[in-house]
Design a protein around this motif. Structure first.
Motif, short mmCIF file in Angstrom:
data_model
loop_
_atom_site.label_atom_id
_atom_site.label_comp_id
_atom_site.label_asym_id
_atom_site.label_seq_id
_atom_site.Cartn_x
_atom_site.Cartn_y
_atom_site.Cartn_z
N CYS A 223 -3.58 8.20 0.76
CA CYS A 223 -4.84 7.92 1.46
C CYS A 223 -5.70 6.92 0.70
O CYS A 223 -6.36 6.06 1.31
N LEU A 224 -5.70 7.00 -0.64
CA LEU A 224 -6.54 6.10 -1.43
C LEU A 224 -5.95 4.69 -1.53
O LEU A 224 -6.69 3.71 -1.59
N GLY A 229 -3.83 -1.77 0.45
CA GLY A 229 -2.65 -2.47 0.93
C GLY A 229 -2.86 -3.12 2.28
O GLY A 229 -2.48 -4.27 2.50
N VAL A 230 -3.46 -2.38 3.21
CA VAL A 230 -3.69 -2.93 4.55
C VAL A 230 -4.60 -4.15 4.48
O VAL A 230 -4.32 -5.19 5.10
N TYR A 350 2.95 5.95 -3.70
CA TYR A 350 2.47 4.57 -3.62
C TYR A 350 3.37 3.73 -2.73
O TYR A 350 2.90 3.02 -1.84
N ASN A 351 4.66 3.81 -2.94
CA ASN A 351 5.57 2.96 -2.18
C ASN A 351 5.78 3.45 -0.76
O ASN A 351 6.06 2.65 0.13
N LEU A 352 5.66 4.76 -0.54
CA LEU A 352 5.71 5.25 0.83
C LEU A 352 4.53 4.70 1.63
O LEU A 352 4.68 4.27 2.78
N CYS A 353 3.37 4.66 0.98
CA CYS A 353 2.18 4.11 1.64
C CYS A 353 2.37 2.63 1.96
O CYS A 353 2.17 2.21 3.10
N LEU A 354 2.76 1.85 0.97
CA LEU A 354 2.93 0.42 1.21
C LEU A 354 4.14 0.13 2.08
O LEU A 354 4.15 -0.84 2.85
N GLY A 355 5.19 0.96 1.95
CA GLY A 355 6.37 0.74 2.76
C GLY A 355 6.10 0.97 4.24
O GLY A 355 6.58 0.21 5.10
N VAL A 382 -8.00 -2.37 9.44
CA VAL A 382 -8.51 -2.23 8.07
C VAL A 382 -9.61 -1.17 8.01
O VAL A 382 -9.64 -0.33 7.10
N ILE A 383 -10.53 -1.18 8.97
CA ILE A 383 -11.64 -0.22 8.98
C ILE A 383 -11.12 1.21 9.11
O ILE A 383 -11.61 2.13 8.42
#
Length: 406
Positions: A223-224, A229-230, A350-355, A382-383
Motif C-alpha cells: 500500500c505504501l 510506482g504509479v 515491493y515487486n508484487l506491487c510494482l509488478g 494516481v490519486i
C-alpha cells in the motif's frame, strides 16, 4: 553505484519505448504499436515477483552479497541481448517473443537487486541514520534512470529521429551491458551484512515463512509503495511517450524534460530520509500522500499545456513529491520485517506491487485515455493509489526510533 548501473539498463527500454515499439511491434495504428511496446515493458515488471522469490531465497539463506552478484550478471547478459536482437523486419514475430523473454530476465534481475540492496544498506546503517542511508539507494536507482534518460536524450540529439529509429536506439543498451560488467567488478569487495552473519538458524523456505508470519507488514508495504510506482510510471514513462505521440514534441525534447526532472529524484530521497530520521516516518509519508491527492490533478493539467515551461514545472513538481515517497520505501520495508525473511518479505511485497501496478501503469494509462477520451484518467489513477497509501500510513506504527530487529 552498482544499483545505479543496473537500473540504467532496465530504464533504457522505458525511455525508448515509442521507438522500440515500431521496431519490434509494427502496426498501422500507432496506439497499438505503443501498447505492444508498453506490454513488453510490463512483462519485465510482471516477472519481478518471480525474481523476488528466487533472489529473496538466495539472500535470506546464502547471504545478501551472492544475490547482488548474480543479479547484476543477469542484467548485463539480458541487456546485451536486447542490443544485438534483430527487429521484426528480420525475424518477424520471433523478434518480439525474444524481446519479451529478455525483458522478463531483466525484471527477474532487478527484483533481486532492489530488495537485497535495501536490506544490506539499512542493516549496516547506524541507529538514527537508516532513513538517509536508505534514501541513497533510491538515489542510486534514480541515477540509473537519469543516466538512461540522459544517454537517450544525447543519442536523440546527435542522430535525429531517422537514425535513432534505424539503429541509434541500440547504443544505450550496448553501453548498459558494458557498465554492468563494471558493476560486477565493484561488488567483488562488498562485505556481507552483519545481521546475516549473526543469524544462526536460517529459514528453510523464506518466502513461505514471510507470507505466513509477516503478511500484514507485507500488505502495508504494498500500500505504501503503490502511489510512488504509479506516479513515477504515469509521469516519467507514459508522460514522456504522451509528449511525443500526442503533443508532437520530439523524442529529444521529451527526454530532455525527463532528464531534468530526474535530477530532483536523485537529490530528494536522501533529504526525505534525513527528515524522517528526525521527525519520524509517518509524518513524511502522510505529507507525500496528501500532496499526491491534492496536487496531481492541477499538475497533470499543467503537463497538457502547449508550453515547455509549464510542462517542465509540472514534471519538477511531480519529481519533488515522488522523491519524498521513494525516500520512505527502503527504510520502511526493512524496518517492518524480521531479519530471517527480510529479503524475501521486502522483495515479494515491493515487486508484487510494482509488478501488478507499476509495470502495467503506462499500458493502463494509454488504454484508459484511448477508451474514455479523457486525458485526465491517468491522474485519477494516481490519486486513487495515494488515497490507499494515506489509509495505510494512518494505521502504521512509527518506526524511525525503534531499534532494528537483529
Amino acid at each position: 553505484m552498482g544499483t545505479a548501473l543496473e537500473w540504467y539498463d532496465f530504464a533504457a527500454y522505458g525511455f525508448l519505448a515509442p521507438i522500440i515499439g515500431k521496431v519490434f511491434f509494427p502496426a498501422d495504428d500507432p496506439v497499438a504499436s505503443l501498447l505492444a511496446a508498453f506490454g513488453a515493458l510490463a512483462v519485465g515488471y510482471a516477472a519481478r515477483p518471480i525474481g523476488s522469490i528466487v533472489f529473496g531465497h538466495l539472500g535470506d539463506r546464502m547471504g545478501r552479497k551472492p544475490a547482488l552478484m548474480l543479479s547484476v550478471a543477469m542484467m548485463g547478459c539480458a541487456t546485451l541481448g536486447v542490443a544485438v536482437l534483430p527487429g521484426y523486419a528480420e525475424l518477424g514475430v520471433t523478434a518480439a517473443a525474444l524481446l519479451i523473454l529478455l525483458r522478463a530476465i531483466q525484471g527477474i534481475s532487478v527484483a533481486g537487486e532492489y530488495s537485497c540492496s535495501s536490506v544490506l544498506l539499512v542493516e549496516k546503517a547506524p541507529p538514527g541514520r537508516r532513513g538517509i542511508i536508505g534514501g541513497w539507494l533510491v538515489s542510486g536507482c534514480n541515477l540509473g534512470f537519469l543516466l538512461g534518460a540522459a544517454v537517450g536524450a544525447g543519442v536523440s540529439n546527435l542522430l535525429g529521429e531517422a537514425q535513432l529509429a534505424a539503429w541509434g536506439w541500440r547504443v544505450p543498451f550496448f553501453l548498459g551491458a558494458a557498465v554492468a560488467i563494471y558493476a560486477l567488478f565493484l561488488r567483488r569487495g562488498l562485505e556481507e551484512s552483519p545481521v546475516m552473519v549473526s543469524i544462526e538458524d536460517v529459514s528453510r523456505i523464506p518466502a513461505l515463512e514471510a507470507i505466513r508470519t509477516s503478511w500484514r507488514s507485507m500488505i502495508r508495504i504494498v500500500c505504501l509503495v503503490l502511489p510512488t510506482g504509479v506516479m513515477y510510471f504515469v509521469v516519467f514513462v507514459y508522460g514522456a511517450s504522451y509528449l511525443t505521440e500526442e503533443m508532437h514534441y520530439s523524442t529529444a525534447e521529451a527526454l530532455d524534460i525527463s532528464t531534468l526532472a530526474l535530477v530532483f529524484l536523485v537529490v530528494i530521497p536522501p533529504v526525505a530520509g534525513l527528515v524522517s530520521d528526525r521527525v519520524g516516518r509517518r509524518p513524511v509519508i502522510l505529507t507525500f500522500a496528501i500532496a499526491s491527492i491534492l496536487l496531481t490533478w492541477p499538475l497533470w493539467w499543467a503537463l497538457h499545456q502547449h508550453s515547455l515551461a509549464w510542462i517542465l514545472f509540472a514534471q519538477l513538481a511531480f519529481a519533488l513529491i515522488n522523491g519524498i515517497g521513494w525516500g520512505m520505501t527502503v527504510p520502511v520495508m526493512v524496518e517492518l520485517l524480521p531479519p530471517r525473511v527480510r529479503c524475501s518479505g521486502a522483495g515479494i511485497s515491493y515487486n508484487l506491487c510494482l509488478g501488478i501496478f507499476g509495470g502495467i501503469t503506462p499500458w493502463v494509462a494509454t488504454y484508459l485515455v484511448s477508451r474514455t477520451s479523457d486525458d485526465f484518467a491517468p491522474a485519477y489513477y494516481v490519486i486513487l493509489a495515494a488515497i490507499i497509501a494515506l489509509i495505510a500510513a494512518l494505521r502504521m506504527p512509527e518506526l524511525a526510533r525503534r531499534p532494528l530487529a537483529r
